[in-house]
Design a protein around this motif. Structure first.
Motif, PDB file in Angstrom:
ATOM      1  N   ASP A 221      -3.597   1.136  -3.633  1.00 28.50           N
ATOM      2  CA  ASP A 221      -3.685  -0.212  -3.055  1.00 28.50           C
ATOM      3  C   ASP A 221      -2.545  -1.116  -3.513  1.00 28.50           C
ATOM      4  O   ASP A 221      -1.657  -0.701  -4.270  1.00 28.50           O
TER       5      ASP A 221
ATOM      6  N   LYS B 259       0.858  -1.163   0.000  1.00 29.74           N
ATOM      7  CA  LYS B 259       0.000   0.000   0.000  1.00 29.74           C
ATOM      8  C   LYS B 259       0.908   1.230   0.000  1.00 29.74           C
ATOM      9  O   LYS B 259       1.940   1.244   0.681  1.00 29.74           O
TER      10      LYS B 259
ATOM     11  N   TRP C  11      -7.254   2.298   6.916  1.00 30.63           N
ATOM     12  CA  TRP C  11      -6.974   1.809   5.554  1.00 30.63           C
ATOM     13  C   TRP C  11      -5.679   1.010   5.525  1.00 30.63           C
ATOM     14  O   TRP C  11      -5.632  -0.066   4.918  1.00 30.63           O
TER      15      TRP C  11
END
Length: 201
Positions: free
Chosen positions: A174, A67, A197
């Motif tokens: 991502d 990420k 996240w």
């Protein structure tokens, strides 16, 4: 009988002409859809290579599976203390497939006037920055760097159009290299939205 014989080819010809535009329209629609699909086929962050503060090439393919938080930075901004939170978040999660990539930019209030060397010294001396810092670029306007064209244009990133509002705007990528979220400059790097996240919550 002669009349029928005379008009039959004419009728067939008219029928053929009347069918051609319909077929052409269908073909044009299909072609248009193909073009739309081509336009909307998104890139990933892995398509980009940039220079770091030391002038070495940085290939985003080296970050596959991680990420990524991309942030435009400045040394003389009211938000500059965010470097401290950025470094803390990076140290906390760097071993958990997470990385921060900084892009110094002088687009807002001329708050990043220094050279790449000066920026590197500032970041290390004042905030102990160890996450990857790239060479200074432009993040908006006619000279916007291609990587920020990707981040800000839906036709390239597949998510949304956006504009870099100020220094320290965050773009979250991502593990597959796709843009998933845009975070306001004033949202701190250790905000719950970002941490959740990173942690996959």
């Amino acid at each position: 009988m002669r009349i029928v014989t005379f008009f039959a080819p004419l009728f067939i010809g008219l029928l053929a002409c009347s069918q051609t535009p319909k077929m052409a329209i269908v073909s044009e629609i299909n072609h248009s859809k193909q073009n739309e699909n081509t336009i909307m086929s998104t890139n990933t962050i892995y398509d980009f290579k940039v220079k770091d503060l030391a002038g070495a090439e940085f290939d985003f393919t080296s970050l596959k599976g991680k990420k990524i938080m991309i942030v435009n930075t400045a040394s003389e901004c009211g938000l500059t203390p965010q470097y401290e939170q950025l470094q803390t978040v990076y140290e906390t999660y760097k071993d958990e497939n997470f990385v921060i990539v900084g892009f110094p930019a002088n687009n807002f209030g001329a708050q990043e006037p220094g050279t790449n060397e000066q920026i590197a010294t500032f970041c290390k001396k004042n905030y102990g920055v160890t996450f990857p810092m790239m060479a200074k670029i432009s993040v908006k306007g006619n000279d916007m760097h291609p990587i920020y064209q990707f981040l800000t244009q839906k036709v390239k990133n597949g998510l949304q159009d956006s504009e870099v509002q100020w220094n320290f705007q965050k773009y979250l990528i991502d593990e597959n290299g796709h843009l998933v979220k845009v975070i306001s400059p004033r949202t701190l790097p250790n905000d719950a939205e970002i941490i959740n996240w990173i942690e996959g919550k």
